[in-house]
Design a protein around this motif. Sequence first.
Motif, PDB file in Angstrom:
ATOM      1  N   ASN A 120       2.295  15.709  -5.960  1.00 39.88           N
ATOM      2  CA  ASN A 120       3.340  16.490  -5.301  1.00 39.88           C
ATOM      3  C   ASN A 120       4.457  15.551  -4.849  1.00 39.88           C
ATOM      4  OD1 ASN A 120       4.926  17.991  -3.372  1.00 39.88           O
ATOM      5  ND2 ASN A 120       3.232  19.447  -3.215  1.00 39.88           N
ATOM      6  N   PRO A 121       5.582  15.528  -5.558  1.00 42.78           N
ATOM      7  CA  PRO A 121       6.673  14.615  -5.201  1.00 42.78           C
ATOM      8  C   PRO A 121       7.193  14.810  -3.779  1.00 42.78           C
ATOM      9  CG  PRO A 121       7.011  15.534  -7.395  1.00 42.78           C
ATOM     10  CD  PRO A 121       5.861  16.286  -6.794  1.00 42.78           C
ATOM     11  N   THR A 122       7.237  16.060  -3.312  1.00 43.21           N
ATOM     12  CA  THR A 122       7.743  16.323  -1.968  1.00 43.21           C
ATOM     13  C   THR A 122       6.846  15.693  -0.916  1.00 43.21           C
ATOM     14  OG1 THR A 122       8.711  18.414  -2.725  1.00 43.21           O
ATOM     15  CG2 THR A 122       8.437  18.113  -0.340  1.00 43.21           C
ATOM     16  N   VAL A 123       5.527  15.882  -1.062  1.00 47.55           N
ATOM     17  CA  VAL A 123       4.581  15.282  -0.123  1.00 47.55           C
ATOM     18  C   VAL A 123       4.665  13.761  -0.177  1.00 47.55           C
ATOM     19  CG1 VAL A 123       2.125  15.010   0.414  1.00 47.55           C
ATOM     20  CG2 VAL A 123       3.027  17.258  -0.224  1.00 47.55           C
ATOM     21  N   ALA A 124       4.839  13.214  -1.373  1.00 48.10           N
ATOM     22  CA  ALA A 124       4.935  11.766  -1.536  1.00 48.10           C
ATOM     23  C   ALA A 124       6.122  11.202  -0.757  1.00 48.10           C
ATOM     24  CB  ALA A 124       5.048  11.420  -3.013  1.00 48.10           C
ATOM     25  N   VAL A 125       7.260  11.872  -0.866  1.00 47.08           N
ATOM     26  CA  VAL A 125       8.456  11.413  -0.143  1.00 47.08           C
ATOM     27  C   VAL A 125       8.242  11.507   1.359  1.00 47.08           C
ATOM     28  CG1 VAL A 125      10.883  11.901   0.326  1.00 47.08           C
ATOM     29  CG2 VAL A 125      10.031  11.973  -2.013  1.00 47.08           C
ATOM     30  N   GLY A 126       7.652  12.614   1.814  1.00 49.04           N
ATOM     31  CA  GLY A 126       7.412  12.794   3.245  1.00 49.04           C
ATOM     32  C   GLY A 126       6.501  11.729   3.820  1.00 49.04           C
ATOM     33  N   GLU A 136       0.831  -1.208   0.000  1.00 50.84           N
ATOM     34  CA  GLU A 136       0.000   0.000   0.000  1.00 50.84           C
ATOM     35  C   GLU A 136       0.862   1.252   0.000  1.00 50.84           C
ATOM     36  OE1 GLU A 136      -2.622  -0.277   3.294  1.00 50.84           O
ATOM     37  OE2 GLU A 136      -4.006  -1.663   2.301  1.00 50.84           O
ATOM     38  N   GLY A 137       1.985   1.216   0.718  1.00 50.91           N
ATOM     39  CA  GLY A 137       2.865   2.376   0.764  1.00 50.91           C
ATOM     40  C   GLY A 137       3.435   2.715  -0.603  1.00 50.91           C
ATOM     41  N   VAL A 138       3.819   1.687  -1.347  1.00 53.69           N
ATOM     42  CA  VAL A 138       4.337   1.907  -2.703  1.00 53.69           C
ATOM     43  C   VAL A 138       3.255   2.490  -3.606  1.00 53.69           C
ATOM     44  CG1 VAL A 138       5.245   0.766  -4.765  1.00 53.69           C
ATOM     45  CG2 VAL A 138       6.104   0.124  -2.494  1.00 53.69           C
ATOM     46  N   ALA A 139       2.031   1.940  -3.486  1.00 56.21           N
ATOM     47  CA  ALA A 139       0.927   2.422  -4.321  1.00 56.21           C
ATOM     48  C   ALA A 139       0.596   3.882  -4.006  1.00 56.21           C
ATOM     49  CB  ALA A 139      -0.305   1.540  -4.108  1.00 56.21           C
ATOM     50  N   VAL A 140       0.523   4.211  -2.712  1.00 54.72           N
ATOM     51  CA  VAL A 140       0.226   5.593  -2.317  1.00 54.72           C
ATOM     52  C   VAL A 140       1.333   6.530  -2.771  1.00 54.72           C
ATOM     53  CG1 VAL A 140      -0.047   7.133  -0.324  1.00 54.72           C
ATOM     54  CG2 VAL A 140      -1.217   4.924  -0.363  1.00 54.72           C
ATOM     55  N   ILE A 171       8.251   8.339   3.959  1.00 57.90           N
ATOM     56  CA  ILE A 171       9.197   8.237   5.080  1.00 57.90           C
ATOM     57  C   ILE A 171       8.453   7.991   6.386  1.00 57.90           C
ATOM     58  CG2 ILE A 171      10.873   9.520   6.461  1.00 57.90           C
ATOM     59  CD1 ILE A 171      11.786  10.882   3.890  1.00 57.90           C
ATOM     60  N   LEU A 172       7.349   8.723   6.606  1.00 60.21           N
ATOM     61  CA  LEU A 172       6.570   8.534   7.824  1.00 60.21           C
ATOM     62  C   LEU A 172       5.978   7.128   7.892  1.00 60.21           C
ATOM     63  CD1 LEU A 172       4.682  11.962   8.079  1.00 60.21           C
ATOM     64  CD2 LEU A 172       6.588  11.168   9.479  1.00 60.21           C
ATOM     65  N   SER A 173       5.503   6.622   6.747  1.00 60.26           N
ATOM     66  CA  SER A 173       4.932   5.275   6.721  1.00 60.26           C
ATOM     67  C   SER A 173       5.994   4.221   7.035  1.00 60.26           C
ATOM     68  CB  SER A 173       4.316   5.004   5.351  1.00 60.26           C
ATOM     69  OG  SER A 173       3.277   5.925   5.067  1.00 60.26           O
ATOM     70  N   ALA A 174       7.172   4.396   6.437  1.00 61.74           N
ATOM     71  CA  ALA A 174       8.257   3.448   6.683  1.00 61.74           C
ATOM     72  C   ALA A 174       8.682   3.480   8.151  1.00 61.74           C
ATOM     73  CB  ALA A 174       9.448   3.765   5.787  1.00 61.74           C
ATOM     74  N   TYR A 175       8.726   4.677   8.732  1.00 65.97           N
ATOM     75  CA  TYR A 175       9.098   4.793  10.144  1.00 65.97           C
ATOM     76  C   TYR A 175       8.039   4.147  11.031  1.00 65.97           C
ATOM     77  CZ  TYR A 175      10.780   6.799  14.499  1.00 65.97           C
ATOM     78  OH  TYR A 175      11.264   6.956  15.769  1.00 65.97           O
ATOM     79  N   GLY A 176       6.762   4.319  10.650  1.00 68.35           N
ATOM     80  CA  GLY A 176       5.686   3.692  11.417  1.00 68.35           C
ATOM     81  C   GLY A 176       5.765   2.179  11.381  1.00 68.35           C
TER      82      GLY A 176
END
Length: 336
Positions: free
Chosen positions: A215-221, A203-207, A224-229
């Motif tokens: 917005n590439p910047t929002v996507a990266v942010g 799901e993280g990859v799809a989102v 990162i938050l999802s991976a940290y979670g």
Amino acid sequence: MLPLSNFISARMLAFLLLTALLIGVEIMVTQMVVFGKNPILLSVGVLFDLVFVTTALFYWLVANPLKLASNRLLLIALVMFRVALFILPKSTQLPNQLWPFLLIFSEAMVLIIAGLRIRTIVQTYRHVRPTTDPETALRTSLATVFGDRAAAFIFGEGIILYYVLVGWRLQTDVPAVAKTLTTHRQSGQIALTVGLLVVGLIEGVAVHLLLTRWNPTVAVGITILSAYGMLFFVADAIATVKRPSYLSDTQLQLRLGVRWRATILRSRIAHVSFISEKPARQTGLLNGSFLTAPNLLVVFTEPIIVSGPYGIQRKINQVALFVDERAAFNQYLCSK
């Protein structure tokens, strides 16, 4: 003569009022036309006023008269740095450039404070360690420098990384005479956690791909938050296997991954009941099972405090668990 509590309150109130006034002035500055003409220069000025001026006010009004530790100044500077970046307009280039610096600054403040008081932390840890487990000893030693709340947050962040990085290398710390209470062998908790992580990764990859178009910047942010979670679930699974709960002659050491922990005297355990499903939600009940239905309900004679991540605490009088060998646990409990 004013009581000491009134003296402290008056100085703290004066600091808060002056800080609020300064923040209001800086907000007005950021909305002026001249700010748009010189955004970088005025952004630096706003940062200087909110970080250095407020820190100086705190030292003059509160820290110095009350003989507070110097680490409080660093914490005030860090908080005001965050406030400054929050009120600066997003359209200016400087704040965007400073976000990476904010992360470095935050970590640096913690390291500086710890470095200045490392001797206190080490001495407290050595003093407390013989009578408690390493995690409680570390949290107690951090609290002597950072305070209970800040120490709880720092410990919460550190314990997740600790289990993720070195957790699988840990040896069991259950005393030889204690009864180990594992919760993952028959419940399928670890397999379910792995499945949850796999679904979350997909799901993280799809989102990420969808947000990249917007917005590439929002996507990266968000990625990162999802991976940290997801690290939280990894750490919880490792802690569940390597640091299980156990029952000794005098106490129940309740350790549910990185989610909940408590030390409970056996005399406070009223009775244990076998259950087959999650009990109805009620005040004072903690559901300690994760991704599975509990099979054991432990009721206490009086409320106890359980500690959760980041300093969260709950007062409970019963806890629902999944225990692999619940009959053996009940027999051991009744035999002592």
